[in-house]
Design an enzyme around this catalytic site. Structure first.
Site, PDB file in Angstrom:
ATOM      1  N   GLY A   1       0.570  -4.847   0.296  1.00 54.52           N
ATOM      2  CA  GLY A   1      -0.418  -5.184  -0.715  1.00 54.52           C
ATOM      3  C   GLY A   1      -0.488  -5.878  -1.374  1.00 54.52           C
TER       4      GLY A   1
ATOM      5  N   GLU B   1       4.179  -5.401   7.215  1.00 54.34           N
ATOM      6  CA  GLU B   1       3.534  -4.169   8.227  1.00 54.34           C
ATOM      7  C   GLU B   1       3.776  -3.882   9.253  1.00 54.34           C
ATOM      8  OE1 GLU B   1       2.365  -6.074   5.880  1.00 54.34           O
ATOM      9  OE2 GLU B   1       1.049  -5.763   4.694  1.00 54.34           O
TER      10      GLU B   1
ATOM     11  N   ALA C   1       1.013  -1.074   0.140  1.00 52.32           N
ATOM     12  CA  ALA C   1       0.134  -0.027  -0.067  1.00 52.32           C
ATOM     13  C   ALA C   1       0.439   1.156   0.163  1.00 52.32           C
ATOM     14  CB  ALA C   1      -0.922  -0.642   1.778  1.00 52.32           C
TER      15      ALA C   1
ATOM     16  N   GLU D   1      -0.898  -9.419  -0.920  1.00 57.97           N
ATOM     17  CA  GLU D   1      -1.883  -9.678  -0.847  1.00 57.97           C
ATOM     18  C   GLU D   1      -3.067 -10.223  -2.236  1.00 57.97           C
ATOM     19  OE1 GLU D   1      -2.613  -6.204   2.405  1.00 57.97           O
ATOM     20  OE2 GLU D   1      -3.391  -8.184   3.954  1.00 57.97           O
TER      21      GLU D   1
HETATM   22  N1  COA Z   1       4.410   3.598  -0.775  1.00 61.76           N
HETATM   23  C1  COA Z   1       5.388   4.365  -1.098  1.00 61.76           C
HETATM   24  N2  COA Z   1       6.776   4.957  -1.509  1.00 61.76           N
HETATM   25  C2  COA Z   1       6.603   3.539  -1.202  1.00 61.76           C
HETATM   26  C3  COA Z   1       7.021   1.625  -1.733  1.00 61.76           C
HETATM   27  C4  COA Z   1       5.157   2.135  -0.731  1.00 61.76           C
HETATM   28  N3  COA Z   1       4.803   1.045   0.013  1.00 61.76           N
HETATM   29  N4  COA Z   1       7.491   1.063  -1.448  1.00 61.76           N
HETATM   30  C5  COA Z   1       8.779   1.904  -2.077  1.00 61.76           C
HETATM   31  N5  COA Z   1       7.998   3.206  -2.297  1.00 61.76           N
HETATM   32  C6  COA Z   1       8.980   4.863  -2.941  1.00 61.76           C
HETATM   33  C7  COA Z   1      10.076   4.565  -1.925  1.00 61.76           C
HETATM   34  O1  COA Z   1       9.953   5.916  -1.127  1.00 61.76           O
HETATM   35  C8  COA Z   1      11.218   5.107  -3.068  1.00 61.76           C
HETATM   36  O2  COA Z   1      10.644   6.776  -3.416  1.00 61.76           O
HETATM   37  P1  COA Z   1      11.477   8.216  -3.532  1.00 61.76           P
HETATM   38  O3  COA Z   1      12.816   7.632  -4.752  1.00 61.76           O
HETATM   39  O4  COA Z   1      10.958   9.624  -3.716  1.00 61.76           O
HETATM   40  O5  COA Z   1      12.539   7.985  -2.263  1.00 61.76           O
HETATM   41  C9  COA Z   1      10.662   4.553  -4.169  1.00 61.76           C
HETATM   42  O6  COA Z   1       9.399   3.913  -4.060  1.00 61.76           O
HETATM   43  C10 COA Z   1      12.052   3.682  -4.568  1.00 61.76           C
HETATM   44  O7  COA Z   1      11.809   3.013  -3.746  1.00 61.76           O
HETATM   45  P2  COA Z   1      13.450   2.177  -2.292  1.00 61.76           P
HETATM   46  O8  COA Z   1      12.919   2.172  -0.724  1.00 61.76           O
HETATM   47  O9  COA Z   1      14.689   4.308  -2.976  1.00 61.76           O
HETATM   48  O10 COA Z   1      14.062   1.364  -3.641  1.00 61.76           O
HETATM   49  P3  COA Z   1      14.830  -0.170  -2.786  1.00 61.76           P
HETATM   50  O11 COA Z   1      15.288  -0.974  -3.586  1.00 61.76           O
HETATM   51  O12 COA Z   1      16.161   0.728  -1.791  1.00 61.76           O
HETATM   52  O13 COA Z   1      13.891  -1.127  -1.719  1.00 61.76           O
HETATM   53  C11 COA Z   1      12.157  -2.128  -0.952  1.00 61.76           C
HETATM   54  C12 COA Z   1      13.248  -1.673  -2.265  1.00 61.76           C
HETATM   55  C13 COA Z   1      10.691  -2.495  -1.544  1.00 61.76           C
HETATM   56  C14 COA Z   1      12.288  -2.894  -0.072  1.00 61.76           C
HETATM   57  C15 COA Z   1      11.673  -0.832  -0.716  1.00 61.76           C
HETATM   58  O14 COA Z   1      11.119   0.251  -0.892  1.00 61.76           O
HETATM   59  C16 COA Z   1      10.388  -0.835   0.639  1.00 61.76           C
HETATM   60  O15 COA Z   1      10.479  -1.175   1.915  1.00 61.76           O
HETATM   61  N6  COA Z   1       8.969  -0.235   0.724  1.00 61.76           N
HETATM   62  C17 COA Z   1       8.322  -0.590   1.304  1.00 61.76           C
HETATM   63  C18 COA Z   1       7.662  -2.029   1.309  1.00 61.76           C
HETATM   64  C19 COA Z   1       6.442  -1.787   2.326  1.00 61.76           C
HETATM   65  O16 COA Z   1       6.856  -1.783   3.505  1.00 61.76           O
HETATM   66  N7  COA Z   1       5.606  -1.823   2.080  1.00 61.76           N
HETATM   67  C20 COA Z   1       4.324  -2.756   2.760  1.00 61.76           C
HETATM   68  C21 COA Z   1       3.415  -0.843   3.074  1.00 61.76           C
HETATM   69  S1  COA Z   1       1.944  -1.397   4.012  1.00 61.76           S
END
Ligand code: COA
Length: 258
Positions: free
Chosen positions: A109, A132, A64, A112
């Site tokens: 999400g 989460e 999400a 999911e």
């Molecule tokens: N919501 C909003 N933005 C998100 C996102 C999410 N769930 N997941 C990634 N992004 C954004 C990051 O903020 C980043 O934005 P920026 O370039 O403006 O900084 C961009 O996507 C790229 O992500 P980044 O974190 O830089 O890539 P990474 O390769 O270092 O890491 C992940 C990848 C997937 C491990 C990491 O982005 C992450 O942990 N995301 C969240 C996952 C999460 O907790 N999801 C559950 C939500 S309930």
């Protein structure tokens, strides 16, 4: 639609979540666009299967949208969860096969969404998890329920309570995905699976999805009753007669969905 792309190719609707700058994270608008695609496709006879995937190399859906989640109140949080649950249940109950082609991160999400699809095929680069709790929340789009039903409560609780991501091979080992293929063969593998299912009787596929889905919510004797009822109904269809006739005449069946 601004956040998803669709393409209909020979009966397969390809639905691509397309917000690569945020790794295809699901904001409310994207969730509604996904619903719009599925509700339109539901009664569209030209759509015979759906393949869901994410744009770009890196992510299926990274969860999400955390920018939106950070604004939720108890009331809007509950509403968001219920709306997502409703839409994912619509996908789960979809009467035509829905295959998730997991091309990268399938987190929160995104995991999911994949769990709501009927079949999951993962690229060898996929990373899957429900992180989460690392944000102080729990999965809210049916993840606690579907993961536990799919894997059993011990494995589901391990994944949900640690928030750990697992790789594609481990996901296949524990039964979270059906199959793992090299990244460059993912769409072809999903399409091959979809085409094989599409070659079978569509009414039988619809009944199979219903029997498995509804049956898993019932005591076994009631599930068997549902199975027998659907079995009997199919016996009245033209497709059933065609399927048997084709076998006896040693030719491929020509199903019409009637
Ligand atoms: N919501 C909003 N933005 C998100 C996102 C999410 N769930 N997941 C990634 N992004 C954004 C990051 O903020 C980043 O934005 P920026 O370039 O403006 O900084 C961009 O996507 C790229 O992500 P980044 O974190 O830089 O890539 P990474 O390769 O270092 O890491 C992940 C990848 C997937 C491990 C990491 O982005 C992450 O942990 N995301 C969240 C996952 C999460 O907790 N999801 C559950 C939500 S309930």
């Amino acid at each position: 639609m601004q956040n998803v792309r669709t393409e209909l190719r020979d009966g397969i609707l390809f639905l691509t979540i397309d917000r690569p700058k945020v790794l295809n994270a699901l904001n409310a608008a994207t969730v509604e666009e996904i619903f719009h695609v599925f509700s339109t496709a539901h009664d569209d006879v030209t759509v015979k299967a759906v393949i869901v995937t994410g744009a770009g190399e890196k992510a299926f859906v990274a969860g999400a949208d955390i920018n939106e989640l950070a604004q939720k109140t108890p009331v809007t949080g509950k509403e968001t969860s219920e709306r997502g649950q409703f839409i994912l249940a619509f996908i789960e109950k979809f009467p035509k096969p829905v295959i998730a082609a997991i091309n990268g991160f399938a987190l929160g999400g995104g995991c999911e969404l994949a769990l709501a699809c009927h079949i999951r095929i993962a690229s060898d680069k996929a990373q899957i998890g429900l992180p989460e709790v690392t944000l102080g929340i729990i999965p809210g789009y049916g993840g606690t329920q579907r993961m536990a039903r799919l894997l059993g409560s011990a494995k589901a609780l391990e994944l949900i309570c640690t928030g750990d991501r697992i790789g594609a091979a481990e996901a296949e080992r524990i039964g979270l995905v059906n199959k793992v293929v090299p990244a460059d063969q993912l769409v072809a593998a999903a399409e091959e699976m979809a085409r094989k299912i599409m070659s079978r009787g569509p009414l039988a596929i619809r009944a199979a999805i219903e029997a498995v889905n509804r049956g898993s919510e019932m005591p076994i004797r009631e599930g068997e009753f549902l199975e027998a009822t659907l079995f009997g109904l199919l016996c009245a269809s033209e497709d059933t007669k065609e399927g048997m006739k084709a076998f006896l005449e040693k030719r491929p069946a020509n199903f019409k969905g009637k």
